[in-house]
Design a protein around this motif. Structure first.
Motif, PDB file in Angstrom:
ATOM      1  N   ILE A 288      27.358 -50.058 -12.024  1.00 18.23           N
ATOM      2  CA  ILE A 288      25.975 -50.102 -11.479  1.00 18.23           C
ATOM      3  C   ILE A 288      25.223 -48.817 -11.495  1.00 18.23           C
ATOM      4  O   ILE A 288      24.211 -48.565 -11.721  1.00 18.23           O
ATOM      5  CB  ILE A 288      26.017 -50.761 -10.215  1.00 18.23           C
ATOM      6  CG1 ILE A 288      26.411 -52.306 -10.416  1.00 18.23           C
ATOM      7  CG2 ILE A 288      24.637 -50.865  -9.707  1.00 18.23           C
ATOM      8  CD1 ILE A 288      26.431 -52.928  -9.142  1.00 18.23           C
ATOM      9  N   SER A 289      26.049 -47.759 -10.946  1.00 20.22           N
ATOM     10  CA  SER A 289      25.494 -46.284 -10.909  1.00 20.22           C
ATOM     11  C   SER A 289      25.313 -46.041 -12.269  1.00 20.22           C
ATOM     12  O   SER A 289      24.269 -45.146 -12.492  1.00 20.22           O
ATOM     13  CB  SER A 289      26.379 -45.564 -10.052  1.00 20.22           C
ATOM     14  OG  SER A 289      26.127 -44.454 -10.011  1.00 20.22           O
ATOM     15  N   LYS A 290      26.161 -45.999 -13.311  1.00 23.28           N
ATOM     16  CA  LYS A 290      25.863 -45.572 -14.588  1.00 23.28           C
ATOM     17  C   LYS A 290      24.622 -46.019 -15.124  1.00 23.28           C
ATOM     18  O   LYS A 290      23.896 -45.348 -15.748  1.00 23.28           O
ATOM     19  CB  LYS A 290      26.921 -45.836 -15.295  1.00 23.28           C
ATOM     20  CG  LYS A 290      27.016 -45.007 -16.639  1.00 23.28           C
ATOM     21  CD  LYS A 290      28.375 -45.396 -17.521  1.00 23.28           C
ATOM     22  CE  LYS A 290      28.602 -46.700 -17.776  1.00 23.28           C
ATOM     23  NZ  LYS A 290      29.865 -46.837 -18.704  1.00 23.28           N
ATOM     24  N   TRP A 291      24.539 -47.329 -15.053  1.00 26.68           N
ATOM     25  CA  TRP A 291      23.015 -48.065 -15.690  1.00 26.68           C
ATOM     26  C   TRP A 291      21.800 -47.349 -14.914  1.00 26.68           C
ATOM     27  O   TRP A 291      20.898 -47.181 -15.586  1.00 26.68           O
ATOM     28  CB  TRP A 291      23.398 -49.490 -15.332  1.00 26.68           C
ATOM     29  CG  TRP A 291      21.950 -50.228 -15.791  1.00 26.68           C
ATOM     30  CD1 TRP A 291      21.824 -50.586 -17.134  1.00 26.68           C
ATOM     31  CD2 TRP A 291      20.684 -50.463 -15.395  1.00 26.68           C
ATOM     32  NE1 TRP A 291      20.707 -51.015 -17.305  1.00 26.68           N
ATOM     33  CE2 TRP A 291      19.927 -51.011 -16.349  1.00 26.68           C
ATOM     34  CE3 TRP A 291      20.259 -50.085 -14.260  1.00 26.68           C
ATOM     35  CZ2 TRP A 291      18.745 -51.354 -15.853  1.00 26.68           C
ATOM     36  CZ3 TRP A 291      19.020 -50.632 -13.677  1.00 26.68           C
ATOM     37  CH2 TRP A 291      18.100 -51.280 -14.607  1.00 26.68           C
ATOM     38  N   CYS A 292      22.074 -47.269 -13.546  1.00 25.42           N
ATOM     39  CA  CYS A 292      20.904 -46.786 -12.615  1.00 25.42           C
ATOM     40  C   CYS A 292      20.632 -45.303 -13.145  1.00 25.42           C
ATOM     41  O   CYS A 292      19.328 -44.894 -13.478  1.00 25.42           O
ATOM     42  CB  CYS A 292      21.289 -46.927 -11.042  1.00 25.42           C
ATOM     43  SG  CYS A 292      21.271 -48.632 -10.641  1.00 25.42           S
ATOM     44  N   HIS A 293      21.669 -44.640 -13.300  1.00 27.36           N
ATOM     45  CA  HIS A 293      21.353 -43.226 -13.546  1.00 27.36           C
ATOM     46  C   HIS A 293      20.814 -43.096 -15.021  1.00 27.36           C
ATOM     47  O   HIS A 293      19.705 -42.020 -15.240  1.00 27.36           O
ATOM     48  CB  HIS A 293      22.525 -42.515 -13.608  1.00 27.36           C
ATOM     49  CG  HIS A 293      22.964 -41.933 -12.262  1.00 27.36           C
ATOM     50  ND1 HIS A 293      23.615 -42.831 -11.351  1.00 27.36           N
ATOM     51  CD2 HIS A 293      23.135 -40.712 -11.819  1.00 27.36           C
ATOM     52  CE1 HIS A 293      23.921 -42.065 -10.341  1.00 27.36           C
ATOM     53  NE2 HIS A 293      23.814 -40.723 -10.655  1.00 27.36           N
ATOM     54  N   ASN A 294      20.888 -43.761 -15.819  1.00 25.95           N
ATOM     55  CA  ASN A 294      20.403 -43.831 -17.324  1.00 25.95           C
ATOM     56  C   ASN A 294      19.054 -44.076 -17.352  1.00 25.95           C
ATOM     57  O   ASN A 294      18.258 -43.511 -17.919  1.00 25.95           O
ATOM     58  CB  ASN A 294      21.060 -44.963 -18.159  1.00 25.95           C
ATOM     59  CG  ASN A 294      22.475 -44.367 -18.691  1.00 25.95           C
ATOM     60  OD1 ASN A 294      22.766 -43.209 -18.541  1.00 25.95           O
ATOM     61  ND2 ASN A 294      23.279 -45.554 -19.072  1.00 25.95           N
ATOM     62  N   GLN A 295      18.776 -44.896 -16.350  1.00 23.24           N
ATOM     63  CA  GLN A 295      17.130 -45.234 -16.117  1.00 23.24           C
ATOM     64  C   GLN A 295      16.340 -44.197 -15.294  1.00 23.24           C
ATOM     65  O   GLN A 295      15.334 -43.945 -15.665  1.00 23.24           O
ATOM     66  CB  GLN A 295      16.979 -46.477 -15.370  1.00 23.24           C
ATOM     67  CG  GLN A 295      17.710 -47.823 -15.853  1.00 23.24           C
ATOM     68  CD  GLN A 295      17.168 -48.381 -17.422  1.00 23.24           C
ATOM     69  OE1 GLN A 295      15.789 -48.449 -17.230  1.00 23.24           O
ATOM     70  NE2 GLN A 295      17.715 -48.412 -18.445  1.00 23.24           N
TER      71      GLN A 295
END
Length: 942
Positions: A288-295
Motif C-alpha cells: 500500500i505504501s509503495k503505491w501511495c508513494h508513486n502517486q
C-alpha cells in the motif's frame, strides 16, 4: 461457518495456489470471484448438513470440509460431465495445496498421498472404473492423512489453533480475501453492499478455521478495500481502507504468541527491483505504501483541485503505512529537514520535493516553445507557469500537507524560488536598460516572488524556520520612474472611483434582496460591489509600479465612497418601527348587552398610511434577514479587505521579498494604519444599520406579521377561549424560520430582538391595555393571565438554555405590574387613578408600546376600562362619560393593499439550514417547557 467456507471453495472461479510459503504475497481479488450458482449453493449446503451435525463441537479445518464435500456430492448432482469434472479437480487441487505442503515435514507419506490425490484427479478412472467402496476407501485414506496432520503439535498454542494455520496460510489468506470481497456489490464493484457489517460479522466465524486474528483481519480488510479502490477509483473505499490501516497501526499489539504467529507468516514483496521478505501485515502495509508513494511523489500530476479529499486520504495512508519504511521511501535531495522532524514530516518533505521537481521538469521541457507561441519572453512564461504551480500547491495541497509538516509551505516556496532563481540570475546579470522585455520579465518575476513570499508569511513562525536559510533574494524594482508614475497612478485612481460608485449604484438599484444561495445568504449586489472593489484593488497592486501613501489614501477614499452609498441606500429604505404600532380603538367601559339585537358600532383599529404600507412590501422578514446577512458580510469583507490591502501594501513597499527583516516590513506602518481608520466610519454605519433592522424585525413580526394571530386574537371574546397556547407554537415556528434565514453569527442577536422583545412583551401589554371593547378581564381571568405570562417567560428562559432569567424578568416587569393591577379591587385602582388624575386628559391618547408606566393615570384608566367590574364601569360612566363596551364590536379597519408575507413564506419555504447545536438545544428546551406548562394549564381546575 462450515457452509460459508464450503461454498467458497466450491466456487467455479476460486483459483489455486502453487507458490511456496516463502514467496507468496496477498493476491489481488478478482471481479466476480464470489459468485456461485444457486444449484451449487444448494448442493454444498446439503453436503455439509450432516457433517455439521456430527462436528458441532469439534474444531474443523478446510481439508475436512473439502473431503466431506467429495463424500457427499456425486456425479449425479451435476447437470453436465464437464461441471462435475471441474469441481472435482478443484477439490483435488485444494487438497494438494493443503496436504502436500505438509509432506515436507512428514516425508514418508509423500508418495502415498500423491498417489491418492492422482486417483482423485483422474475423473474418468474415478467415475467409471472405481467402485463406490473403492472411492470411499480412497477418501478415507486421505482423511486419515488429513487427520494426522490436524493432530500434529501446534506451533504457538493459540486458542483454536490448527496445524493448517501455518502450513497452508497462503491458501487460508487467499480464501479469506475471497470471502471479504463479498462485501462489494456485484453490479457496481465500486460500491459496498448495505449488509457489509453483517457480512463481516459472519466472516469472523471463519477465523478459528482459517487462522485469522484481529490484526490480520484489519490488514487484509484494508488490503481488499485498497485494491478495490485502485481498480474502481471510488474514494469512499479509500477512506474505509484508511480506517482499517489506522486500526492496524495504532492498535495494541496482541499477546506475544499472537505476534510470534503473525511474524511466522512470511511473504515476499517487490522492493523496487529486489525481493524482500516481510510478515503478512508488513507486506500489506509495504505494498500500500509503495503505491501511495508513486502517486504522492508527483501529486501535482495525479491530483487535481477537485480530488483534494482523495489526496488527503492517500497522504494519510502513506504516512500510516510508511512509518515502518521511511528510510526506503523518503529520499531528500535539495533541502535537508531538521534532525528532530518525525517520520510524517520527513515523508511530507520528500513528497513536496519530488512533486515540485517533477512539475518543474514538465514546465521546463516546454517553456521555450510555449513562450515563442504566445509571444512572451521565456522567463516570463516560466514565472507564470511556476506561479500556477504555487497557487495549486497553496490552495489544494498545503492545507493538508501542513497538518503533517508545518514547514510545508516554506519548503514549497523555497524550492520554486530556487528553481526559478537559477534561470533568472544570468538574465539579471545582463540587464543594461529598462526595455519592454526587461519590464515584462521583472514584473513576472515580481508576481511569482511575491506570491511565494505570501505563502511563506502565512506560515506561523516562518522566520525561525531553518529552511529560510536556503533563500537568496534578489531585488529588481526600479525607482527611477517614480516621479513619472505618481501623477499617472492618481489619475487612474480617480477614474476608478467613478467606476466603483457607478457600479455600486447600478447594483443596488436592481437588488431584490434575495439570498445568493442557501450557503451564501447575503445579496448578489454586495458580492458584485466587493468584486468590483477587489478587482480595482488587484489592478492597483498589479500595476507593479512604485507607489506612495497618497496613492493608498486615494484608493481607500474610493472604497469608502462606494460602500457608504450602498449603506445609505439601505438605511433610506427603512421605516420607523413606531409606525407599525396599531392605534387602539375608542375607550369603553364594561357593560354586558341586554338586547343582543341592538345595532353595534364598529371599534375600528387604525392602520398605517398607504405610503408606509407600500414600503413594507420591501421590508418582509425574509428581506430584512438578508439585509442583516449583507451588513454582516460588509463588516467581514471590510476586515478581510483591510487585511489584504495592508498586506499587499507592505509587500509593495518592501524593498525585498524573501528574507526581509521584520523591521523593514514595518517602515511607515503607523501612518499607513492611520489611513485605514477611514474604514471605521463604514463599520459604524453598518453596525447602526444592523441594530435598526434588528429592532425593526422584532416590531414587524409581532405588530405586523402576527397581528392577526396575536394582537387581534389573544383574549379576544374571553381569556379562556383564546389563550397563549394557540400563539406560542406559531412564535416558535417563526423563530425557527428566522433562524433558517439568518447566518449563525447573527442568530442570537435577531432571536433576542424577538424574544427579549420587548416587542413580544410590549405586544402583550398592548393586548391588556389597548385591546378594544371585546377584551374585558374578570378577577378569575387574572389567574390564567398570570399563567400565560409565566409560560411566555419560561418559553424564553428555556430551562436555562435560552435567554438569561434576569433579562426576561426585566422585559416582563411591566406586563407583570399590569396583571397585578387587574388583581386589585376596582376601588383601589380608582383611588390610584384619582391621585394621578392630574397627569391625564379627559380623553387620554394611548401611548406607543415601550412608553408606558404601570402607575401613570393613562395606564390605570385603561385597566379600569378593561376590568369586568360594575364599580369600575360606574366610575367611568360618571367621570369620563365612556360608552358601554357592549355598544361596540371589534372590526379590523380597511387594510392597505398589503398583506403579511411571513406565514406564507414559512409555508412556502422548502429550505432547511442547520442551526448550531446550542441553538437547537435551546429551542428544544423551550418547546419542552412550553408543553409542560400548557399541559398543566389544560388540566388545572377552574
Amino acid at each position: 461457518m462450515r457452509s460459508l467456507i464450503g461454498r467458497a471453495i466450491s466456487s467455479s472461479n476460486f483459483f489455486n495456489i502453487k507458490e511456496s510459503n516463502s514467496s507468496k504475497q496477498p493476491c489481488e481479488p478478482l471481479p466476480g470471484q464470489n459468485e456461485i450458482s444457486e444449484a451449487m449453493d444448494v448442493r454444498t449446503k446439503r453436503g455439509l448438513r450432516h457433517f455439521g451435525e456430527k462436528k458441532m463441537h469439534e474444531q474443523i479445518d478446510v481439508p475436512q470440509i473439502s473431503l466431506e464435500l467429495l463424500s457427499a456430492i456425486s456425479r449425479s448432482d451435476f447437470p453436465t460431465e464437464r461441471s462435475y469434472t471441474q469441481w472435482q479437480k478443484r477439490q483435488a487441487n485444494i487438497l494438494e495445496e493443503l496436504l502436500m505442503t505438509s509432506v515436507d515435514f512428514v516425508s514418508d507419506v509423500h508418495a502415498a498421498l500423491s498417489m491418492l490425490l492422482s486417483k482423485l484427479r483422474n475423473i474418468e478412472e474415478w467415475v467409471l472404473n472405481t467402485s463406490p467402496d473403492g472411492r470411499a476407501e480412497i477418501l478415507t485414506d486421505i482423511k486419515q492423512y488429513a487427520s494426522k496432520f490436524s493432530n500434529m503439535p501446534r506451533k504457538f498454542g493459540i486458542r483454536n489453533e490448527t496445524y493448517y494455520w501455518t502450513s497452508s496460510f497462503h491458501f487460508n489468506i487467499n480464501l479469506y480475501e475471497k470471502l471479504l470481497c463479498s462485501i462489494f456489490d456485484v453490479l457496481e464493484d465500486g460500491q459496498i453492499v448495505e449488509e457489509a457489517e453483517e457480512i463481516i460479522a459472519v466472516l469472523k466465524l471463519t477465523w478459528s478455521t482459517l487462522g485469522i486474528i484481529q490484526k490480520m483481519h484489519n490488514a487484509l480488510y484494508a488490503w481488499v478495500l485498497f485494491r478495490q479502490f485502485v481498480r474502481t477509483g471510488e474514494a469512499r473505499l479509500l477512506r474505509y481502507a484508511v480506517v482499517e490501516v489506522q486500526k492496524v497501526v495504532s492498535g495494541k499489539d496482541g499477546e506475544g504468541i499472537e505476534e510470534a504467529y503473525m511474524s511466522s507468516l512470511i511473504c515476499s514483496v517487490d522492493a523496487y527491483g529486489s525481493t524482500r521478505l516481510l510478515n503478512l501485515v508488513d507486506a500489506v502495509l509495504f505494498d500500500i505504501s509503495k503505491w501511495c508513494h508513486n502517486q504522492l511523489e508527483d501529486y501535482h500530476l495525479h491530483f487535481s483541485q477537485d480530488k483534494s479529499a482523495m489526496f488527503e486520504s492517500v497522504l494519510t495512508l502513506a504516512i500510516l503505512c510508511g512509518s515502518c519504511f521511511a528510510d526506503e521511501f523518503a529520499e531528500i535531495k535539495y533541502i535537508i529537514p531538521m534532525a528532530g522532524d518525525g517520520t510524517a514530516s520527513i515523508l511530507a518533505h520528500s513528497f513536496i520535493e519530488k512533486s515540485i521537481q517533477a512539475a518543474y521538469k514538465r514546465v521546463h521541457n516546454v517553456w521555450d516553445a510555449k513562450a515563442k507561441l504566445e509571444g512572451k519572453h521565456p522567463l516570463t512564461m516560466l514565472a507564470d507557469e511556476l506561479k500556477l504551480i504555487a497557487e495549486k500547491e497553496c490552495t489544494t495541497f498545503l492545507p493538508l500537507l501542513c497538518r503533517q509538516y508545518p514547514d510545508a509551505g516554506i519548503l514549497a516556496s523555497v524550492l520554486l524560488h530556487q528553481l526559478y532563481g537559477e534561470q533568472l540570475a544570468p538574465f539579471l546579470e545582463g540587464v543594461s536598460q529598462f526595455s519592454e522585455s526587461v519590464r515584462e520579465v521583472l514584473a513576472a518575476a515580481d508576481r511569482l516572488e511575491r506570491y511565494l513570499f505570501h505563502i511563506v508569511r502565512s506560515v506561523r513562525n516562518c522566520v525561525g524556520s531553518p529552511i529560510i536559510n536556503y533563500l537568496h533574494p534578489y531585488q529588481y524594482l526600479s525607482t527611477q520612474i517614480q516621479q513619472i508614475c505618481a501623477p499617472l497612478i492618481l489619475q487612474w485612481l480617480h477614474t476608478q472611483h467613478d467606476i466603483i460608485l457607478e457600479w455600486t449604484k447600478r447594483a443596488i438599484q436592481i437588488e431584490d434582496w434575495e439570498p445568493l444561495s442557501s450557503q451564501q445568504r447575503q445579496t448578489t449586489s454586495i458580492i458584485e460591489v466587493f468584486r468590483i472593489i477587489e478587482e480595482i484593488v488587484d489592478q492597483f497592486f498589479n500595476l507593479n509600479l512604485p507607489m506612495d501613501t497618497i496613492h493608498l489614501r486615494s484608493l481607500l477614499i474610493g472604497i469608502v465612497r462606494s460602500l457608504d452609498s450602498y449603506l445609505q441606500y439601505m438605511v433610506n429604505q427603512q421605516v420607523d418601527k413606531r409606525m407599525l404600532y396599531p392605534s387602539p380603538p375608542a375607550l369603553t367601559r364594561y357593560k354586558e348587552s341586554i338586547n343582543p339585537f341592538t345595532k353595534k358600532r364598529s371599534a375600528e383599529h387604525a392602520f398605517i398610511e398607504e405610503k408606509i404600507a407600500r414600503q413594507l412590501n420591501d421590508l418582509t422578514v425574509l428581506k430584512l434577514c438578508v439585509k442583516l446577512n449583507t451588513l454582516h458580510y460588509v463588516r467581514d469583507q471590510l476586515d478581510t479587505l483591510e487585511d489584504s490591502v495592508k498586506q499587499s501594501w507592505e509587500l509593495a513597499q518592501s524593498g525585498q521579498t524573501f528574507g526581509a527583516a521584520e523591521q523593514d516590513l514595518s517602515i511607515s506602518s503607523e501612518p499607513v494604519d492611520e489611513l485605514f481608520t477611514i474604514f471605521d466610519d463604514i463599520r459604524r454605519s453598518a453596525v447602526d444599520a444592523s441594530d435598526t433592522i434588528t429592532d425593526f424585525i422584532g416590531a414587524r413580526v409581532i405588530f405586523w406579521d402576527m397581528r392577526d394571530s396575536f394582537l387581534f386574537s389573544l383574549y379576544q371574546g374571553s381569556v379562556e377561549s383564546a389563550r397563549f397556547e394557540i400563539f406560542i407554537p406559531l412564535l416558535d415556528g417563526v423563530l425557527d424560520y428566522i433562524c433558517d434565514l439568518i447566518i449563525d453569527t447573527l442568530r442570537d442577536q435577531v432571536v433576542s430582538s424577538i424574544c427579549q422583545a420587548s416587542m413580544v412583551l410590549e405586544g402583550y401589554v398592548w393586548v391588556l391595555l389597548d385591546g378594544g371593547p371585546s377584551r374585558v378581564f374578570s378577577d378569575s381571568d387574572v389567574t390564567m393571565m398570570q399563567e400565560d405570562l409565566n409560560v411566555l417567560k419560561d418559553f424564553f428562559i428555556a430551562n436555562g438554555q435560552g435567554l438569561p432569567h434576569v433579562i426576561v424578568e426585566k422585559d416582563a416587569r411591566l406586563a407583570q405590574q399590569i396583571i397585578d393591577l387587574y388583581s386589585l379591587k376596582a376601588s383601589t385602582i380608582i383611588e390610584m387613578l384619582m391621585s394621578a388624575s392630574e397627569h391625564v386628559s379627559y380623553y387620554p391618547e394611548s401611548k406607543k408600546p415601550g412608553q408606558r408606566c404601570a402607575n401613570d393615570a393613562e395606564t390605570l384608566l385603561r385597566v379600569l376600562c378593561h376590568k369586568k367590574d360594575e364599580v369600575a364601569s360606574r366610575f367611568l360612566k360618571v367621570h369620563y362619560k365612556l360608552p358601554k363596551s357592549s355598544d361596540y364590536e371589534d372590526v379590523l379597519g380597511k387594510e392597505p393593499a398589503l398583506k403579511s408575507s411571513l406565514i406564507e413564506d414559512m409555508l412556502k419555504s422548502n429550505t432547511s439550514f442547520n442551526w448550531t447545536e446550542k441553538g437547537q438545544r435551546g429551542f428544544r428546551m423551550m418547546k419542552k417547557k412550553f408543553q409542560e406548562a400548557t399541559s398543566e394549564i389544560r388540566h388545572a381546575p377552574w
